[in-house]
Write an enzyme that holds these catalytic residues in place. Structure first.
Site, PDB file in Angstrom:
ATOM      1  N   GLU A 217      45.703  70.866  -8.253  1.00  0.00           N
ATOM      2  CA  GLU A 217      44.535  70.210  -8.278  1.00  0.00           C
ATOM      3  C   GLU A 217      44.632  68.631  -8.101  1.00  0.00           C
ATOM      4  O   GLU A 217      43.421  68.191  -8.439  1.00  0.00           O
ATOM      5  CB  GLU A 217      43.662  70.553  -9.337  1.00  0.00           C
ATOM      6  CG  GLU A 217      43.393  72.192  -9.414  1.00  0.00           C
ATOM      7  CD  GLU A 217      42.329  72.812 -10.358  1.00  0.00           C
ATOM      8  OE1 GLU A 217      41.923  71.895 -11.267  1.00  0.00           O
ATOM      9  OE2 GLU A 217      42.178  73.978 -10.351  1.00  0.00           O
ATOM     10  N   LYS A 352      32.051  79.804 -11.015  1.00  0.00           N
ATOM     11  CA  LYS A 352      32.810  79.760 -10.019  1.00  0.00           C
ATOM     12  C   LYS A 352      32.203  80.813  -8.976  1.00  0.00           C
ATOM     13  O   LYS A 352      32.328  82.196  -9.398  1.00  0.00           O
ATOM     14  CB  LYS A 352      34.204  80.205  -9.889  1.00  0.00           C
ATOM     15  CG  LYS A 352      34.929  79.075 -11.074  1.00  0.00           C
ATOM     16  CD  LYS A 352      36.254  79.688 -11.561  1.00  0.00           C
ATOM     17  CE  LYS A 352      37.173  78.445 -11.882  1.00  0.00           C
ATOM     18  NZ  LYS A 352      38.337  79.142 -12.827  1.00  0.00           N
TER      19      LYS A 352
HETATM   20  P1  PGA Z   1      42.095  78.784 -10.853  1.00  0.00           P
HETATM   21  O1  PGA Z   1      42.033  77.524 -12.056  1.00  0.00           O
HETATM   22  O2  PGA Z   1      41.301  78.354  -9.778  1.00  0.00           O
HETATM   23  O3  PGA Z   1      43.676  78.742 -10.715  1.00  0.00           O
HETATM   24  O4  PGA Z   1      41.500  79.989 -11.714  1.00  0.00           O
HETATM   25  C1  PGA Z   1      40.855  77.052 -12.261  1.00  0.00           C
HETATM   26  C2  PGA Z   1      40.581  76.997 -13.638  1.00  0.00           C
HETATM   27  O5  PGA Z   1      41.349  77.786 -14.522  1.00  0.00           O
HETATM   28  O6  PGA Z   1      39.435  76.580 -14.220  1.00  0.00           O
HETATM   29 ZN    ZN Z   2      39.550  77.685 -16.421  1.00  0.00          ZN
END
Ligand code: PGA
Ligand code: ZN
Length: 440
Positions: A217, A352
């Site tokens: 990230e 998400k």
């Molecule tokens: P991930 O991580 O997209 O790999 O699930 C993001 C998070 O855990 O916030």
């Molecule tokens: Zn997370």
């Protein structure tokens, strides 16, 4: 109102070079939209299913998405072509019905979300509106007259140092994040964050830590000796940048505890500083100690995704001072947030899109959280692309906060920059959520 005339899907690649689904939607009068679906690495058990080809070892170690692409073209397209382009609710209900499973396992949440978002983009184009304005219109249709519906720029929660599954796993905690809580506008917040990010790179180099390269990230992934030294480094850097700790800036953590929890023994295994086994009470005590020691205002997934009793105790202990975000815990599903509200577990929901799989269900989760006094944080995944839909979503729904990753790597900056453009487009009207979004 125009109708959906055509859907086209293809396999493209995300920021980790892994296949993902892209969908394009065209309306009868030639308006057009495109969306690319992101993908997680530290995926929760309760997320909607991401369909992968599984034809290992033939293509991409089984990670191809040609089945999902085929599902868009052959299963979904014939059944949704002709639908009113602005009737997002009807489209999403139809996508859920065509799939017919509780977690989108038949067609794949990646196929379904690609269609759901591509159609929203095409509808915005058909209306001649910026996406955030179009989404804001959809959002307001759901609000009661007494609920405010103006677009608001979110407070960014920005990854500085990565551990866990995102950066070689030398630290147990997944993200050590920076909160620019003293900023009065989004632009100012981003400027402060960028300065600290570069200064932190210098501090890491100066101290001779191996590995100032960035993780999935964009956060630095130095080989540190303990989880707490990551926080120390960020605080030291903030002070060097002239920021007042707890006033101009604060720390947020994504512990991502589900990924080192053993449900068979009910224990959390920390391995950064040796091999430490903690039960739920031990984890809560550890987090409480951190909160007392550091200016931490937000903790995500401090406990595992099914440790409901633990979450209730954690919230009782820290919920008045700290934002406690459920990511794996809630998985953007209204039913899981409802359980949280009933049990007083957590006080914030990470949002998400691909954890649930349609735009309408994402709106549902945002609204349910809001109406129950939970904060909301729209979030990217660790596998991202140039798609910037989440920036528009966060503004349109006045979510209050956004979590995109660090201020490096273009799949991240595409979203930060999109927010700059939105702020510009709103001009003097632009409102910024600021520190108040944290509720602590
Ligand atoms: P991930 O991580 O997209 O790999 O699930 C993001 C998070 O855990 O916030
Ligand atoms: Zn997370």
């Amino acid at each position: 109102m125009s109708t959906l005339a055509k859907l086209k899907a293809r396999e493209v690649f995300d920021s980790r070079g892994r296949p993902t689904v892209e969908v394009e939607a065209t309306t009868a009068d030639g308006a057009w939209g495109r969306a690319i679906v992101p993908s997680g690495a530290s995926t929760g058990r309760h997320e909607a299913l991401e369909l992968r080809d599984g034809d290992c070892p033939k293509r991409h170690n089984g990670r191809g998405v040609l089945l999902a692409v085929k599902n868009v073209m052959e299963e979904i397209a014939p059944k949704v072509v002709g639908i009113e382009i602005e009737d997002q609710g009807a489209l999403d209900a139809k996508l859920i019905a065509i799939d017919g499973t509780p977690n989108k396992a038949r067609l794949g949440a990646n196929a379904i979300l690609g269609v759901s978002l591509a159609v929203a983009h095409a509808a915005a184009d058909a209306c001649g509106e910026e996406l955030f304005m179009y989404l804001n219109r959809l959002w307001r249709q759901r609000l009661r007259p007494d609920e405010p519906g103006e677009p608001v720029l979110p407070l960014p929660m920005v990854n500085m140092i990565s551990g866990g599954l995102h950066a070689g796993a030398n630290l147990d905690f997944q993200d050590f994040l920076f909160l620019p809580i003293g900023s009065r506008s989004y632009t100012e917040a981003l400027e402060t964050t960028v300065c600290v990010y570069h200064a932190l790179g210098e501090v890491i180099k100066r101290k001779g830590y191996e590995g100032s390269l960035v993780g999935d990230e964009g956060g630095y992934g130095p080989r540190l000796l303990s989880n707490s030294s990551a926080v120390d480094l960020i605080l030291e850097t903030a002070l060097e940048c002239g920021l007042a700790l707890g006033k101009d800036m604060a720390i947020a953590l994504d512990v991502a505890a589900s990924h080192w929890y053993d449900p068979s023994t009910g224990t959390y295994r920390l391995s950064a500083t040796g091999d430490e086994l903690l039960d739920t009470a031990g984890m809560i005590a550890l987090l409480e100690h951190w909160v007392k020691q550091y200016p931490i205002l937000s903790i995500e997934d401090g406990l595992a995704e099914d440790d409901w009793d633990g979450w209730r105790s954690l919230t009782e202990r820290l919920g008045d001072f700290v934002q406690l975000i459920g990511d794996d815990l809630f998985a953007t599903q209204v039913e899981r947030v409802r359980r949280g509200v009933e049990r007083k577990a957590g006080n914030a929901v990470l949002i998400k899109l691909n954890q649930v799989g349609t735009l309408s269900e994402t709106f549902d989760a945002l609204l349910f959280a809001r109406r129950n006094g939970y904060r909301t944080i729209v979030s990217a995944r660790s596998g991202e692309t140039e798609d910037t839909t989440i920036a528009d979503l966060a503004v349109a729904t006045a979510a209050g906060q956004i979590k995109i990753g660090s201020v490096a790597r273009s799949e991240r900056l595409a979203k930060y920059n999109r927010l700059l453009r939105i702020e510009d487009a709103l001009g003097p009207e632009a409102r910024f959520a600021g520190r108040a979004a944290l509720g602590v």
